[in-house]
Design a protein around this motif. Structure first.
Motif, PDB file in Angstrom:
ATOM      1  N   GLY A 169      26.978   5.904   1.959  1.00 54.92           N
ATOM      2  CA  GLY A 169      26.696   7.202   1.358  1.00 54.92           C
ATOM      3  C   GLY A 169      26.566   7.170  -0.151  1.00 54.92           C
ATOM      4  N   SER A 170      26.735   8.350  -0.744  1.00 57.78           N
ATOM      5  CA  SER A 170      26.586   8.446  -2.198  1.00 57.78           C
ATOM      6  C   SER A 170      27.962   8.310  -2.843  1.00 57.78           C
ATOM      7  CB  SER A 170      26.003   9.803  -2.552  1.00 57.78           C
ATOM      8  OG  SER A 170      26.939  10.807  -2.199  1.00 57.78           O
ATOM      9  N   ARG A 174      31.850   9.361  -1.422  1.00 56.26           N
ATOM     10  CA  ARG A 174      32.990   8.448  -1.432  1.00 56.26           C
ATOM     11  C   ARG A 174      34.204   9.052  -2.127  1.00 56.26           C
ATOM     12  NH1 ARG A 174      29.302   4.201  -2.144  1.00 56.26           N
ATOM     13  NH2 ARG A 174      30.045   3.532  -4.200  1.00 56.26           N
ATOM     14  N   ILE A 175      33.968   9.984  -3.065  1.00 56.63           N
ATOM     15  CA  ILE A 175      35.103  10.625  -3.749  1.00 56.63           C
ATOM     16  C   ILE A 175      35.914  11.412  -2.714  1.00 56.63           C
ATOM     17  CG2 ILE A 175      35.744  12.423  -5.442  1.00 56.63           C
ATOM     18  CD1 ILE A 175      33.324  11.415  -7.115  1.00 56.63           C
ATOM     19  N   ASN A 176      35.225  12.173  -1.864  1.00 57.05           N
ATOM     20  CA  ASN A 176      35.937  12.939  -0.836  1.00 57.05           C
ATOM     21  C   ASN A 176      36.615  12.015   0.167  1.00 57.05           C
ATOM     22  OD1 ASN A 176      35.068  15.331  -1.941  1.00 57.05           O
ATOM     23  ND2 ASN A 176      33.155  15.325  -0.769  1.00 57.05           N
ATOM     24  N   TYR A 177      35.883  10.975   0.520  1.00 63.01           N
ATOM     25  CA  TYR A 177      36.419  10.021   1.493  1.00 63.01           C
ATOM     26  C   TYR A 177      37.669   9.332   0.944  1.00 63.01           C
ATOM     27  CZ  TYR A 177      36.490   5.943   4.603  1.00 63.01           C
ATOM     28  OH  TYR A 177      36.866   4.970   5.494  1.00 63.01           O
ATOM     29  N   LYS A 178      37.594   8.935  -0.330  1.00 64.46           N
ATOM     30  CA  LYS A 178      38.735   8.244  -0.949  1.00 64.46           C
ATOM     31  C   LYS A 178      39.978   9.116  -0.898  1.00 64.46           C
ATOM     32  CE  LYS A 178      36.411   5.195  -4.208  1.00 64.46           C
ATOM     33  NZ  LYS A 178      35.924   5.102  -5.584  1.00 64.46           N
ATOM     34  N   LYS A 179      39.790  10.442  -1.085  1.00 66.08           N
ATOM     35  CA  LYS A 179      40.943  11.352  -1.045  1.00 66.08           C
ATOM     36  C   LYS A 179      41.610  11.287   0.331  1.00 66.08           C
ATOM     37  CE  LYS A 179      39.275  14.721  -4.357  1.00 66.08           C
ATOM     38  NZ  LYS A 179      38.352  15.852  -4.383  1.00 66.08           N
ATOM     39  N   ILE A 229      29.534  11.309   5.123  1.00 57.90           N
ATOM     40  CA  ILE A 229      28.216  10.969   4.550  1.00 57.90           C
ATOM     41  C   ILE A 229      27.304  12.198   4.495  1.00 57.90           C
ATOM     42  CG2 ILE A 229      26.135   9.575   4.986  1.00 57.90           C
ATOM     43  CD1 ILE A 229      28.488   7.842   4.222  1.00 57.90           C
ATOM     44  N   ASP A 230      26.588  12.367   3.386  1.00 57.03           N
ATOM     45  CA  ASP A 230      25.682  13.523   3.258  1.00 57.03           C
ATOM     46  C   ASP A 230      24.398  13.296   4.056  1.00 57.03           C
ATOM     47  OD1 ASP A 230      24.170  11.749   1.831  1.00 57.03           O
ATOM     48  OD2 ASP A 230      24.457  12.695  -0.115  1.00 57.03           O
ATOM     49  N   ASP A 231      23.602  14.375   4.181  1.00 57.80           N
ATOM     50  CA  ASP A 231      22.391  14.315   5.016  1.00 57.80           C
ATOM     51  C   ASP A 231      21.401  13.262   4.520  1.00 57.80           C
ATOM     52  OD1 ASP A 231      23.358  16.173   6.629  1.00 57.80           O
ATOM     53  OD2 ASP A 231      22.087  17.837   5.924  1.00 57.80           O
ATOM     54  N   ASP A 232      21.229  13.216   3.202  1.00 60.57           N
ATOM     55  CA  ASP A 232      20.249  12.291   2.630  1.00 60.57           C
ATOM     56  C   ASP A 232      20.559  10.843   3.067  1.00 60.57           C
ATOM     57  OD1 ASP A 232      18.215  11.307   1.001  1.00 60.57           O
ATOM     58  OD2 ASP A 232      19.618  10.963  -0.663  1.00 60.57           O
ATOM     59  N   TYR A 264      27.504  -0.262  -5.054  1.00 62.13           N
ATOM     60  CA  TYR A 264      26.681  -0.037  -3.856  1.00 62.13           C
ATOM     61  C   TYR A 264      26.657   1.425  -3.409  1.00 62.13           C
ATOM     62  CZ  TYR A 264      26.184  -5.041  -3.153  1.00 62.13           C
ATOM     63  OH  TYR A 264      25.851  -6.351  -3.296  1.00 62.13           O
ATOM     64  N   ASN A 265      25.581   1.825  -2.745  1.00 57.82           N
ATOM     65  CA  ASN A 265      25.506   3.132  -2.096  1.00 57.82           C
ATOM     66  C   ASN A 265      24.567   3.004  -0.902  1.00 57.82           C
ATOM     67  OD1 ASN A 265      23.146   2.948  -3.889  1.00 57.82           O
ATOM     68  ND2 ASN A 265      22.742   5.040  -3.271  1.00 57.82           N
ATOM     69  N   LYS A 266      24.557   4.020  -0.055  1.00 57.52           N
ATOM     70  CA  LYS A 266      23.722   4.035   1.156  1.00 57.52           C
ATOM     71  C   LYS A 266      23.844   2.726   1.954  1.00 57.52           C
ATOM     72  CE  LYS A 266      20.389   7.592  -0.057  1.00 57.52           C
ATOM     73  NZ  LYS A 266      19.072   7.885  -0.605  1.00 57.52           N
ATOM     74  N   THR A 267      22.703   2.049   2.171  1.00 53.58           N
ATOM     75  CA  THR A 267      22.689   0.880   3.062  1.00 53.58           C
ATOM     76  C   THR A 267      23.532  -0.289   2.535  1.00 53.58           C
ATOM     77  OG1 THR A 267      20.372   1.471   3.397  1.00 53.58           O
ATOM     78  CG2 THR A 267      21.111  -0.645   4.301  1.00 53.58           C
ATOM     79  N   VAL A 268      24.433  -0.787   3.367  1.00 53.28           N
ATOM     80  CA  VAL A 268      25.106  -2.072   3.062  1.00 53.28           C
ATOM     81  C   VAL A 268      25.002  -2.966   4.292  1.00 53.28           C
ATOM     82  CG1 VAL A 268      26.742  -1.220   1.327  1.00 53.28           C
ATOM     83  CG2 VAL A 268      27.373  -1.156   3.736  1.00 53.28           C
TER      84      VAL A 268
END
Ligand code: ATP
Ligand code: MG
Length: 429
Positions: A169-170, A174-179, A229-232, A264-268
């Motif tokens: 994702g963006s 990740r900020i929300n996820y990290k929380k 993860i957001d829609d984009d 990194y963002n999106k595809t890994v």
């Protein structure tokens, strides 16, 4: 012997026997890269420490503990590059390459990380880096993956290597996820190892990347990034998976896959193998659309990956890959029997080199008897021996001996190039 200076721990020599394998692999790399029109870029091994701190992120393993950093005589803070992407991006910014549409680039060279040396993990190691700038994907993501797949195919290792794919994702996601990761891991704080306890406060995302088996179970039940993860990013990932399915590339979606570097963002993605003692990652990469901005430039979408060459070689060796049996073969081995005709032999070798610039020609300066010289020719895998003795020089001839097809011919010196061409014609039949 007590006073021999050893090489630096975790840094290895590559002697000619090793280099044969390296050159074989590099040739395949270059052919494939060329067929996807990727161009080579070279940039310094030493950069300002600040470049890596800003580009890679302060809470990563590399920045926290793996960098070879030092001050030069003018007190500037410098670092031996631990990876290539940020240096490559810096170079493109400096040279104005980001302003010109897209870039498809590669580099191959040493990287330095202060790690605990073990099988497949060294302090100096080499990466083939593949980077593409200016394209938002997912088609370019697919291209990078196909390019690497083609390298595996040409090395005959596709069946021993698995592709794992994820989207992270963006940075905002990740900020929300990290929380939520923080809240989850906080409950298990006392069970985490020291590294992960520190990461809980610096970057809980990095706990997912831990190699400590004893906390794997805790990690297994952690919240999944996909839910944040957001829609984009989701659409990007769905499209990539669809493209991969249509092209017929097999992969495993691993929702736990994160990358050790912050950019990194999106595809890994990672290609791993179980063929070595433990699971090893041979190649890893992903999108890093924010990096150019972190480094102070315009925003440029980007994707890249790096193959660890030493790990790739370990895999090839463990498979006893047939192609590794290529030993350096001498094409033309020149033997002379008496010291006084050495100059004739040298002149002959020079003429042969001029006529056959692609052939490997060696003159034998060792003043030993004919049997020993032929034994050496065989040991070196020589294809053709050119033999000169006093009689040949007197008659202006040379003996051509084909060790592969077991035939020989006496030729006039003036015709030797023509004759040799006929000998080599058979190789192409
Ligand atoms: P790992 O999780 O194994 O430490 P990493 O995430 O640090 O790997 P990357 O920074 O993604 O690795 O580097 C890409 C590739 O470079 C790795 O997949 C691996 O093949 C190789 N590599 C990384 N570090 C080393 C090392 N210390 N020695 C040898 N190869 C390495
Ligand atoms: Mg690492």
């Amino acid at each position: 012997m007590a006073n021999i200076i050893q090489s630096v721990k975790g840094m290895h020599d590559y002697i000619p026997k090793d280099i044969q394998i390296w050159q074989y692999i590099e040739k395949i790399f270059k052919n494939v890269l060329n067929s996807y029109s990727y161009q080579e870029i070279r940039f310094p091994i030493i950069e300002k420490t600040e470049l890596f701190q800003r580009g890679i992120g302060n809470t990563t393993d590399i920045i926290e503990k793996e960098m070879y950093s030092f001050k030069d005589k003018k007190n500037s803070n410098l670092t031996l590059r631990p990876e290539g992407t940020v240096g490559c991006m810096r170079s493109c910014i400096k040279n104005g390459l980001l302003r010109h549409s897209e870039q498809r680039l590669w580099y191959l060279g040493p990287m330095f990380r202060y790690e605990k040396p073990q099988c497949g993990r060294y302090r100096q190691f080499h990466q083939l880096g593949i980077e593409s700038f200016g394209l938002i994907g997912p088609d370019i993501d697919l291209e990078v993956i196909m390019l690497v797949q083609r390298i595996w195919k040409y090395l005959h290792i596709s069946q021993y290597i698995n592709l794992e794919l994820n989207t992270i994702g963006s940075i905002h996601d990740r900020i929300n996820y990290k929380k939520s990761l923080y809240l989850y891991f906080k409950k298990y704080e006392s069970l985490l190892d020291k590294d992960c306890q520190r990461r809980l406060y610096t970057n809980p995302f990095r706990i997912l990347d831990s190699k400590n088996d004893s906390i794997k179970e805790i990690i297994d039940d952690a919240p999944i990034l996909t839910d944040y993860i957001d829609d984009d990013s989701s659409i990007h990932f769905e499209q990539l998976c669809k493209l991969m399915d249509k092209i017929g590339i097999s992969y495993i979606v691993n929702y736990k896959l994160v990358r050790g570097l912050d950019y990194y963002n999106k595809t890994v993605f990672e290609w791993t193998t179980n063929k070595l003692a433990s699971k090893h990652t041979i190649c890893a990469g992903g999108r890093y659309d924010y990096l150019s901005k972190y480094l102070g430039s315009i925003s440029v979408p980007a994707i890249g990956c790096a193959i660890g060459v030493e790990r790739l070689i370990l895999l090839l060796k463990s498979l006893k890959n047939q192609s590794l049996n290529v030993i350096l073969c001498i094409d033309i081995f020149i033997i002379f029997l008496q010291k006084e005709i050495e100059l004739h032999a040298i002149k002959l070798s020079e003429n042969v080199r001029t006529a056959f610039p692609d052939k490997n020609v060696q003159i034998n300066f060792l003043n030993s008897n004919i049997t020993k010289q032929f034994r050496k020719a065989n040991r070196l895998g020589a294809r053709i021996v050119l033999l000169l003795g006093l009689i040949e020089v007197k008659n202006k001839t040379v003996l051509i001996k084909d060790l592969k097809f077991k035939k020989q011919k006496i030729s006039l010196i003036k015709n030797v190039i023509q004759e040799l061409k006929l000998f080599f014609v058979e190789d192409n039949l």
